[in-house]
Motif scaffolding. Structure first.
Motif, PDB file in Angstrom:
ATOM      1  N   SER A 747     -33.373  53.916 166.207  1.00  0.00           N
ATOM      2  CA  SER A 747     -34.309  55.035 166.322  1.00  0.00           C
ATOM      3  C   SER A 747     -33.832  56.184 165.452  1.00  0.00           C
ATOM      4  O   SER A 747     -32.624  56.439 165.334  1.00  0.00           O
ATOM      5  N   TRP A 748     -34.768  56.885 164.874  1.00  0.00           N
ATOM      6  CA  TRP A 748     -34.439  58.045 164.056  1.00  0.00           C
ATOM      7  C   TRP A 748     -35.594  59.041 164.061  1.00  0.00           C
ATOM      8  O   TRP A 748     -36.746  58.671 164.287  1.00  0.00           O
ATOM      9  N   ARG A 749     -35.257  60.276 163.836  1.00  0.00           N
ATOM     10  CA  ARG A 749     -36.261  61.315 163.637  1.00  0.00           C
ATOM     11  C   ARG A 749     -35.610  62.467 162.885  1.00  0.00           C
ATOM     12  O   ARG A 749     -34.409  62.693 162.989  1.00  0.00           O
ATOM     13  N   GLN A 750     -36.453  63.163 162.126  1.00  0.00           N
ATOM     14  CA  GLN A 750     -35.937  64.298 161.356  1.00  0.00           C
ATOM     15  C   GLN A 750     -35.554  65.412 162.319  1.00  0.00           C
ATOM     16  O   GLN A 750     -36.280  65.749 163.246  1.00  0.00           O
ATOM     17  N   LYS A 751     -34.393  65.990 162.109  1.00  0.00           N
ATOM     18  CA  LYS A 751     -33.831  66.990 163.017  1.00  0.00           C
ATOM     19  C   LYS A 751     -34.577  68.315 162.894  1.00  0.00           C
ATOM     20  O   LYS A 751     -34.947  68.744 161.821  1.00  0.00           O
ATOM     21  N   ASP A 752     -34.797  68.944 164.047  1.00  0.00           N
ATOM     22  CA  ASP A 752     -35.306  70.314 164.146  1.00  0.00           C
ATOM     23  C   ASP A 752     -36.713  70.480 163.585  1.00  0.00           C
ATOM     24  O   ASP A 752     -37.103  71.569 163.170  1.00  0.00           O
ATOM     25  N   VAL A 753     -37.499  69.409 163.538  1.00  0.00           N
ATOM     26  CA  VAL A 753     -38.897  69.574 163.113  1.00  0.00           C
ATOM     27  C   VAL A 753     -39.865  69.086 164.186  1.00  0.00           C
ATOM     28  O   VAL A 753     -41.061  69.069 163.966  1.00  0.00           O
ATOM     29  N   GLY A 754     -39.345  68.716 165.339  1.00  0.00           N
ATOM     30  CA  GLY A 754     -40.217  68.318 166.450  1.00  0.00           C
ATOM     31  C   GLY A 754     -40.810  66.934 166.291  1.00  0.00           C
ATOM     32  O   GLY A 754     -41.818  66.628 166.925  1.00  0.00           O
ATOM     33  N   ASP A 755     -40.238  66.088 165.448  1.00  0.00           N
ATOM     34  CA  ASP A 755     -40.758  64.733 165.277  1.00  0.00           C
ATOM     35  C   ASP A 755     -40.562  63.903 166.539  1.00  0.00           C
ATOM     36  O   ASP A 755     -39.623  64.125 167.308  1.00  0.00           O
ATOM     37  N   GLU A 756     -41.458  62.944 166.730  1.00  0.00           N
ATOM     38  CA  GLU A 756     -41.194  61.914 167.724  1.00  0.00           C
ATOM     39  C   GLU A 756     -40.253  60.882 167.109  1.00  0.00           C
ATOM     40  O   GLU A 756     -40.140  60.748 165.891  1.00  0.00           O
ATOM     41  N   TRP A 757     -39.562  60.156 167.978  1.00  0.00           N
ATOM     42  CA  TRP A 757     -38.651  59.125 167.508  1.00  0.00           C
ATOM     43  C   TRP A 757     -39.435  57.985 166.850  1.00  0.00           C
ATOM     44  O   TRP A 757     -40.454  57.539 167.365  1.00  0.00           O
ATOM     45  N   THR A 758     -38.960  57.531 165.722  1.00  0.00           N
ATOM     46  CA  THR A 758     -39.454  56.297 165.113  1.00  0.00           C
ATOM     47  C   THR A 758     -38.419  55.217 165.386  1.00  0.00           C
ATOM     48  O   THR A 758     -37.231  55.418 165.143  1.00  0.00           O
ATOM     49  N   SER A 759     -38.887  54.087 165.911  1.00  0.00           N
ATOM     50  CA  SER A 759     -37.956  53.045 166.337  1.00  0.00           C
ATOM     51  C   SER A 759     -38.349  51.714 165.725  1.00  0.00           C
ATOM     52  O   SER A 759     -39.531  51.456 165.444  1.00  0.00           O
ATOM     53  N   VAL A 760     -37.363  50.879 165.516  1.00  0.00           N
ATOM     54  CA  VAL A 760     -37.578  49.513 165.079  1.00  0.00           C
ATOM     55  C   VAL A 760     -36.502  48.653 165.731  1.00  0.00           C
ATOM     56  O   VAL A 760     -35.373  49.092 165.927  1.00  0.00           O
ATOM     57  N   ILE A 761     -36.879  47.460 166.126  1.00  0.00           N
ATOM     58  CA  ILE A 761     -35.937  46.532 166.744  1.00  0.00           C
ATOM     59  C   ILE A 761     -35.589  45.466 165.719  1.00  0.00           C
ATOM     60  O   ILE A 761     -36.477  44.834 165.141  1.00  0.00           O
ATOM     61  N   VAL A 762     -34.289  45.340 165.467  1.00  0.00           N
ATOM     62  CA  VAL A 762     -33.823  44.438 164.423  1.00  0.00           C
ATOM     63  C   VAL A 762     -32.925  43.374 165.040  1.00  0.00           C
ATOM     64  O   VAL A 762     -32.452  43.516 166.166  1.00  0.00           O
ATOM     65  N   ALA A 763     -32.713  42.338 164.256  1.00  0.00           N
ATOM     66  CA  ALA A 763     -31.850  41.250 164.720  1.00  0.00           C
ATOM     67  C   ALA A 763     -30.402  41.712 164.770  1.00  0.00           C
ATOM     68  O   ALA A 763     -30.095  42.878 164.528  1.00  0.00           O
ATOM     69  N   ASN A 764     -29.516  40.771 165.066  1.00  0.00           N
ATOM     70  CA  ASN A 764     -28.096  41.110 165.225  1.00  0.00           C
ATOM     71  C   ASN A 764     -27.463  41.338 163.855  1.00  0.00           C
ATOM     72  O   ASN A 764     -26.746  40.516 163.319  1.00  0.00           O
ATOM     73  N   VAL A 765     -27.778  42.504 163.271  1.00  0.00           N
ATOM     74  CA  VAL A 765     -27.250  42.898 161.969  1.00  0.00           C
ATOM     75  C   VAL A 765     -26.478  44.199 162.145  1.00  0.00           C
ATOM     76  O   VAL A 765     -26.327  44.704 163.259  1.00  0.00           O
ATOM     77  N   SER A 766     -26.010  44.769 161.045  1.00  0.00           N
ATOM     78  CA  SER A 766     -25.197  45.988 161.139  1.00  0.00           C
ATOM     79  C   SER A 766     -25.727  47.111 160.256  1.00  0.00           C
ATOM     80  O   SER A 766     -25.036  48.094 160.045  1.00  0.00           O
ATOM     81  N   LYS A 767     -26.968  46.949 159.738  1.00  0.00           N
ATOM     82  CA  LYS A 767     -27.478  47.984 158.840  1.00  0.00           C
ATOM     83  C   LYS A 767     -28.986  47.960 158.852  1.00  0.00           C
ATOM     84  O   LYS A 767     -29.607  46.897 158.976  1.00  0.00           O
ATOM     85  N   TYR A 768     -29.574  49.160 158.746  1.00  0.00           N
ATOM     86  CA  TYR A 768     -31.026  49.266 158.572  1.00  0.00           C
ATOM     87  C   TYR A 768     -31.291  50.409 157.601  1.00  0.00           C
ATOM     88  O   TYR A 768     -30.690  51.482 157.712  1.00  0.00           O
ATOM     89  N   ILE A 769     -32.178  50.194 156.643  1.00  0.00           N
ATOM     90  CA  ILE A 769     -32.466  51.187 155.607  1.00  0.00           C
ATOM     91  C   ILE A 769     -33.853  51.759 155.852  1.00  0.00           C
ATOM     92  O   ILE A 769     -34.849  51.016 155.915  1.00  0.00           O
ATOM     93  N   VAL A 770     -33.913  53.090 155.998  1.00  0.00           N
ATOM     94  CA  VAL A 770     -35.191  53.804 156.120  1.00  0.00           C
ATOM     95  C   VAL A 770     -35.553  54.317 154.733  1.00  0.00           C
ATOM     96  O   VAL A 770     -34.806  55.102 154.135  1.00  0.00           O
ATOM     97  N   SER A 771     -36.663  53.882 154.206  1.00  0.00           N
ATOM     98  CA  SER A 771     -37.072  54.275 152.862  1.00  0.00           C
ATOM     99  C   SER A 771     -38.092  55.409 152.919  1.00  0.00           C
ATOM    100  O   SER A 771     -38.708  55.672 153.958  1.00  0.00           O
ATOM    101  N   GLY A 772     -38.249  56.061 151.777  1.00  0.00           N
ATOM    102  CA  GLY A 772     -39.278  57.100 151.657  1.00  0.00           C
ATOM    103  C   GLY A 772     -38.938  58.387 152.373  1.00  0.00           C
ATOM    104  O   GLY A 772     -39.833  59.135 152.780  1.00  0.00           O
ATOM    105  N   THR A 773     -37.654  58.674 152.556  1.00  0.00           N
ATOM    106  CA  THR A 773     -37.271  59.915 153.240  1.00  0.00           C
ATOM    107  C   THR A 773     -37.235  61.056 152.241  1.00  0.00           C
ATOM    108  O   THR A 773     -37.034  60.847 151.039  1.00  0.00           O
ATOM    109  N   PRO A 774     -37.397  62.302 152.714  1.00  0.00           N
ATOM    110  CA  PRO A 774     -37.135  63.443 151.825  1.00  0.00           C
ATOM    111  C   PRO A 774     -35.661  63.463 151.441  1.00  0.00           C
ATOM    112  O   PRO A 774     -34.812  62.915 152.129  1.00  0.00           O
ATOM    113  N   THR A 775     -35.388  64.102 150.333  1.00  0.00           N
ATOM    114  CA  THR A 775     -33.999  64.174 149.846  1.00  0.00           C
ATOM    115  C   THR A 775     -33.169  65.091 150.722  1.00  0.00           C
ATOM    116  O   THR A 775     -33.544  66.241 150.979  1.00  0.00           O
ATOM    117  N   PHE A 776     -32.053  64.571 151.215  1.00  0.00           N
ATOM    118  CA  PHE A 776     -31.023  65.314 151.955  1.00  0.00           C
ATOM    119  C   PHE A 776     -31.609  66.196 153.057  1.00  0.00           C
ATOM    120  O   PHE A 776     -31.640  67.417 152.952  1.00  0.00           O
TER     121      PHE A 776
END
Length: 1154
Positions: A747-776
């Motif tokens: 789960s992730w959401r942009q800090k301090d902007v009032g976003d709802e959590w975006t969640s995804v359920i993944v297999a037994n891995v150790s990494k997930y890449i969120v694309s299309g984010t604003p820079t830094f």
């Protein structure tokens, strides 16, 4: 496997999750959901456009409208207001003459489609002033305070939005301690004053972050006068006043309580909570224990807090009664509801607070009391009950929980859908497992109403039921212990009232791989040969591979079931392991090879114990079991302890782990177990010789599955590219999964902007890449483990950042201030933080010498670099060469690299004093003349204007020589005399380092002969002997007087026989100063470079060490000067007088005596 396949509960949230991931969502209608909105309290920076965020999703895409102060806000009528495409976000352009005050108010966004309307929070827009507020003008009277008395310097800063940050300074930041400290209100408190507190410029500063400016109050003068003796006194409180006070704080905030006391000696502060303890891990002491800080306060933190101030003369105290109130907070927030026609459901909205909040409902943004009636719903306080819903019942409901300290607003939609079943697992999928292991057959499905799932075995088999199977709510069929007869075709049937669909999958159960002949323990003499055998049995449809390992590391031989070692040496001693692998399982067995020397005569054999045997499992429970065994023969060395190991045949077959250790007299142990592990145990006996071979493995014991007990560790959020966020974590080990179907909810959401959590359920891995984010931008991140039985506890949130990019702009307004000929101070304007696009690491100055103004020739450009960490706006450039042209530029640095360079700035260093002349030679000595030759300074550091020559014996002679001369003939000198010369060059700045040399004029032959005659006369020899005898008597008398405590008049003798080479020269007139006591040192006159205490006088710059960049080769004194800059030993200058106070040569001494 779709992310929802292993959920451990079965309700409407299951359908919601499906709607989020299925391609068929494009064909399904969905009411709007607010996905992003601005914070409730939005303080606007007047230097930037106003951006009020409102993002929503739905099918069809929603339209947006806004209200301002409760009425419709017509965007089309205001040319400064625009709406972002495909969004509800407002952009108000105030950069070109607009006024932020004109747009102050309360805004609310509505997102609407044919299925309903969702609304945002009330967003209060408050503008910050374009200019920082100033202190009111007041006449500040000097403070005259008696030493030891208390003192309070009031700050009374102007009100700002947000409030300013307060700090006190004089020339630099004031050091604070238990005696002097700043209170929470900004005032500066002195428990007692000391003479060193006398200052003319106590200044209170207020930093306004929104305008990035600092305002200062008029300086306050404090003069401390001494009265002796000082009167000590017991403590009294400067703040708070009285013996009691009250404090109200909100739940979740930081509680700050302050007590500042005066007294002499300085009191110390102690805090206690009456009737309880201060909360552990949430309590901190600040400001030298004068401030009590409790974070994340709750109602349990209410009570009476007492501060006690104590010194050796007594104590005083103050009691603060703390009441913790609470703005509303969720107990159960309403959740989206997906129903099919005719079904029932509920929306629950439960919140708590102090005082208890009022709950009110709205539908599609309208109070439910005046909304269109819906016979399918009934409002019962904090619950809405739906019965026999129809498609027209789809709507968005809002729950508002409010009290005097705030409110909560939540949207939850009711979506009524009618969809026939669909099975998403591929048809004829093949599953292969090893016998006695679990088998999981998937049947991912979708439908509304939620379909019922049934499983059949075979083409015409009956429905599967009973304890041999586990039916998961997500459709998965689990066979906990698959056997050979479990092989076959399984059919999954999904049906609801709108239809039925089925799918077939196939299961193959394979025989386990076993080692039927294990390698055996061997003892071999050096030079012998040994072989190990490893015979396996495996499923005929699986292809095994065999490899040998030594000490579980070195690979020996592959694909052979035997291992032979010829000509054994000590290096062959160790543990040999046979590992047999197939695509589905792995087994191993080990044997120890001990290499020994041949023994000439039989002796008692002390060896490792034989392995234990007859392992038995009893008292089998879900989380514990009892293991017992019979010890093997100890081989003449008593068994000291037993080591119990376990194998997880399900997750890590063939790998043995440490479980427990017991005393050598114990043969039974109670073992703690984890869920969903297929345990086997073995026991190893240990004596002084070593460890035995492991026992035979016990029977297997499979514990029941459970939800995970823990979440993955090491969660981080970092960006590998400017437009992504890479979330990584340490996966759980196999046995930590506690059940089948281990997955992770990221789960992730942009800090301090009032976003709802975006969640995804993944297999037994150790990494997930969120694309299309604003820079830094900062993100809140959490990773939660789940399996088929449910979720692990709620994970902790961590803060990460999306990827960095190179800074966009260069620092502006670069200015150079020349401090002296070797030091410059550089100022620049900081770049806007938004343009840094990463973690600001600092600023970097590139500078290089263009040419020397004295030599007038170009040189090889060698760029130097200084880095200044943090958000600095100035820095010092040390080690510059005087009278030279330099260029520099400034760049901002982040984690990605450097930004563009500022335009090159040209500056010149002023002249300095020259170095010493390169050489001084004295040639052609005669009876009355000497010839001097010299070379110009290697580093003139400016334009040479003259050379100065000084020489003695008396009287001291000074000659000024034009700068273009390189030699000089000195005439009219005394014959047979030693002269000492002091020679230096000068620029307009002053004199440089001097070079010294000595020379003797030629002796007259007649005088030399006469002197030899005198020295050989008898009366002269007798006189010398008498003088020596008198000196010896004088030394004996002095020694006797010293032993009796007498004082030897050293100073008078030093005054009488002052060494001209150690007397300081007065630089203003060229004469030599007189010797003085330590109590009578005169201050150095203007132009002196080194005071008498050998410290360097502070120059005009007040910059501290932090103004010097990293990477400068050199050390600094506290005032910023270089250590060693003036520490080289200079040749001391001669004394001036009518006569020399010391004979410069033996010849002169003899002449003077005559």
């Amino acid at each position: 496997i779709l992310p929802f396949e292993c959920k451990g509960y079965f309700n409407t949230s299951f359908l919601l999750l499906i709607l989020s991931f299925l391609p068929i969502k494009l064909m399904l209608s969905q009411p709007p959901t607010i996905t992003q909105q601005s914070p409730k309290d939005y303080i606007v920076d007047p230097r930037e456009n106003i951006v009020i965020q409102c993002e929503a999703k739905g099918k069809p895409p929603p339209s947006f409208s806004w209200t301002r102060n409760g009425t419709h806000f017509d965007i089309d009528k205001d040319a400064r207001v625009t709406v972002k495409p495909n969004s509800g976000t407002l952009v108000i352009n105030i950069m070109n003459g607009g006024k932020t005050e004109a747009y102050e108010g309360v805004y609310q966004c509505t997102a609407r489609n044919e299925r309903g309307a969702a609304i945002s929070n009330n967003i209060v827009i408050r503008p910050s002033s374009k200019r920082s507020p100033l202190w009111t003008k007041e006449k500040v009277e000097p403070k005259h305070v008696r030493e030891g008395d208390p003192l309070v310097l009031h700050c009374s800063p102007p009100v700002g939005l947000p409030p300013p940050i307060i700090f006190w300074m004089d020339n630099c930041k004031l050091p604070q301690n238990e005696r002097v400290s700043q209170g929470l209100n900004g005032d500066l408190y002195f428990s007692n004053v000391k003479p060193e507190d006398t200052r003319e410029d106590y200044i209170c500063y207020a930093r306004f972050n929104h305008t990035q400016t600092i305002q200062q109050k008029q300086p306050i003068s404090v003069k401390v006068f001494s009265t002796k003796p000082l009167t000590e006194r017991r403590p009294t409180l400067l703040t708070p006043v009285g013996s009691t006070s009250n404090k109200v704080e909100l739940r979740g905030n930081v509680l700050l309580l302050e007590c500042i006391a005066e007294g002499l000696p300085t009191p110390v502060i102690r805090w206690i909570k009456e009737g309880g303890e201060l909360p552990i891990n949430r309590t901190f002491f600040e400001n030298f224990k004068k401030t009590l800080k409790i974070i994340e306060v709750s109602e349990a933190d209410s009570g009476k807090y007492k501060c006690v101030a104590r010194n050796p003369l007594g104590s005083t105290h103050h009691t603060i009664t703390v009441t913790v109130k609470a703005a509303p907070y969720w107990i159960t927030a309403p959740r989206n509801l997906v129903l099919s026609p005719g079904e029932d459901g509920t929306l629950i909205c439960r919140a708590n607070g102090n005082p208890k909040p009022n709950i009110s409902w709205l539908t599609n943004g309208v109070p439910i009391a005046i909304a269109p009636e819906d016979p399918s719903r009934k409002v019962d306080g904090d619950t809405i009950i739906f019965s026999d819903v129809q498609e027209r019942s789809s709507a968005v409901y809002q729950c508002n929980a409010s009290n005097e300290y705030g409110y909560l607003l939540a949207n939850a939609f009711v979506n009524v859908l009618a969809e026939p079943p669909r099975i998403l697992t591929p048809a004829n999928k093949l599953y292969q497992v090893i016998a006695n292991n679990p088998a999981l057959l998937d049947c991912a499905f979708f439908g509304s109403p939620v379909p019922e799932i049934e499983w059949f075995k075979g083409v015409k088999g009956s429905i599967l039921r009973g304890d041999l199977y586990v039916f998961h709510d997500n459709g998965t069929l689990e066979i906990p212990v698959a056997q050979k007869d479990s092989t076959g075709t399984y059919t999954c049937v999904a049906r609801n009232k709108l239809g039925k669909v089925q799918n077939e999958v196939h299961l193959e159960v394979k025989d386990p791989t076993m080692i039927i002949k294990q390698p055996e323990y061997k003892i071999i003499q050096r030079g012998g040969q040994v072989s190990f055998e490893c015979t396996i049995k495996h499923d005929p449809t699986l292809i095994p591979t065999i490899m040998w390992l030594k000490d579980n590391g070195e690979l020996f031989i592959i694909h052979k079931d035997s291992l032979a070692i010829m000509n054994v040496t000590d290096k062959d001693d160790g543990t040999y392991t046979c590992v047999a692998n197939t695509t589905l399982d792995s087994v191993s067995a080990s044997a120890v090879l001990t290499v020994v020397a041949a023994t000439p005569t039989p002796a008692i054999i002390y060896d490792r114990p034989n392995p234990p045997f007859d392992l038995e499992l009893t008292d089998q429970l879900e989380r514990s079991i009892q293991l017992s065994w019979i010890p093997g023969y100890d081989n003449n060395s008593p068994i000291t302890n037993f080591v119990i190991e376990y194998e997880d045949g399900m997750h890590e077959p063939g790998v043995w782990h440490y479980q427990a250790e017991v005393r050598g007299t114990q043969t039974t142990v109670q073992l703690k177990l984890s869920p969903y592990v297929n345990y086997s145990f073995r026991v190893i006996a240990v004596n002084e010789i070593g460890r035995s071979q492991p026992s035979e493995a016990s029977e297997q014991y499979l514990t029941k599955a459970a939800k995970p007990d823990e979440n993955p560790s090491g969660v981080q959020g970092i960006g590998s590219e400017p437009d992504n966020l890479v979330i990584i974590w340490e996966p759980l080990k196999g046995f930590q999964s506690n059940g089948p179907g281990l997955q992770y909810k990221v789960s992730w959401r942009q800090k301090d902007v009032g976003d709802e959590w975006t969640s995804v359920i993944v297999a037994n891995v150790s990494k997930y890449i969120v694309s299309g984010t604003p820079t830094f931008v900062p993100y809140e991140i959490k990773v939660q483990a789940l399996n088929d039985l449910g979720y692990a506890p709620e994970p902790a949130e961590v803060i990460g950042h999306s990827g960095e990019d190179l800074p966009m702009v260069a620092p502006g307004n670069v200015q150079v201030h020349i401090v002296n000929s070797t030091l410059a101070k550089v100022h620049w304007d900081p770049v806007p933080l938004k343009t840094v696009r990463g973690h600001l690491q600092g600023y970097r100055i590139y500078y290089w010498k263009v040419q020397s103004l004295s030599k007038r020739r170009r040189r090889h450009v060698e760029k130097k670099i200084l880095t200044f960490s943090g958000n600095k706006t100035h820095g010092m450039l040390p080690g510059l060469e005087p009278y030279s042209s330099y260029k520099l530029n400034v760049r901002v640095v982040n984690g990605k690299g450097e930004g563009p360079a500022s335009p090159d700035k040209l500056f010149k260093t002023p002249e300095g004093v020259p170095s010493a002349p390169s050489f001084l030679k004295i040639t052609n000595p005669t009876l009355d003349s000497l010839t001097l030759e010299w070379g110009p300074p290697t580093h003139p550091n400016g334009v040479l204007i003259a050379y100065t020559l000084k020489f003695q014996p008396s009287p001291l002679v000074e000659i000024r020589i034009p700068a273009n001369e390189t030699s000089l003939i000195l005439s009219n000198l005394n014959y047979s005399t030693r002269y000492k010369f002091y020679f230096y060059a000068q620029t307009s700045v002053g004199a440089g380092s001097q070079i010294t040399e000595e020379a003797v004029t030629i002796m007259d032959e007649a005088m030399a002969s006469r002197q030899v005659d005198i020295a050989t006369q008898g009366w002269f020899i007798g006189l010398m002997c008498a003088v020596a005898l008198l000196i010896l008597i004088l030394l004996i008398v002095c020694f006797i007087r010293r032993n009796k405590g007498g004082k030897y008049p050293v100073k008078e003798k030093e005054d009488a026989h002052a060494d001209p080479e150690i007397q300081p020269m007065k630089e203003d007139d060229g004469t030599f100063g007189e010797y003085s006591d330590a109590e009578d040192h005169k201050p150095l006159k203007k132009g002196s470079r080194t005071p008498s205490d050998r410290t360097v006088k502070k120059e005009d710059s007040d910059d501290s060490l932090v103004d010097y960049g990293e990477g400068v080769n050199g050390q600094f004194n506290e005032d910023g000067s270089f250590i060693g800059q003036y520490s080289g030993k200079k040749e001391k200058e001669p004394a001036e007088g009518n006569e020399s106070s010391e004979a410069p040569s033996p010849v002169n001494a003899m002449n003077s005596f005559v």
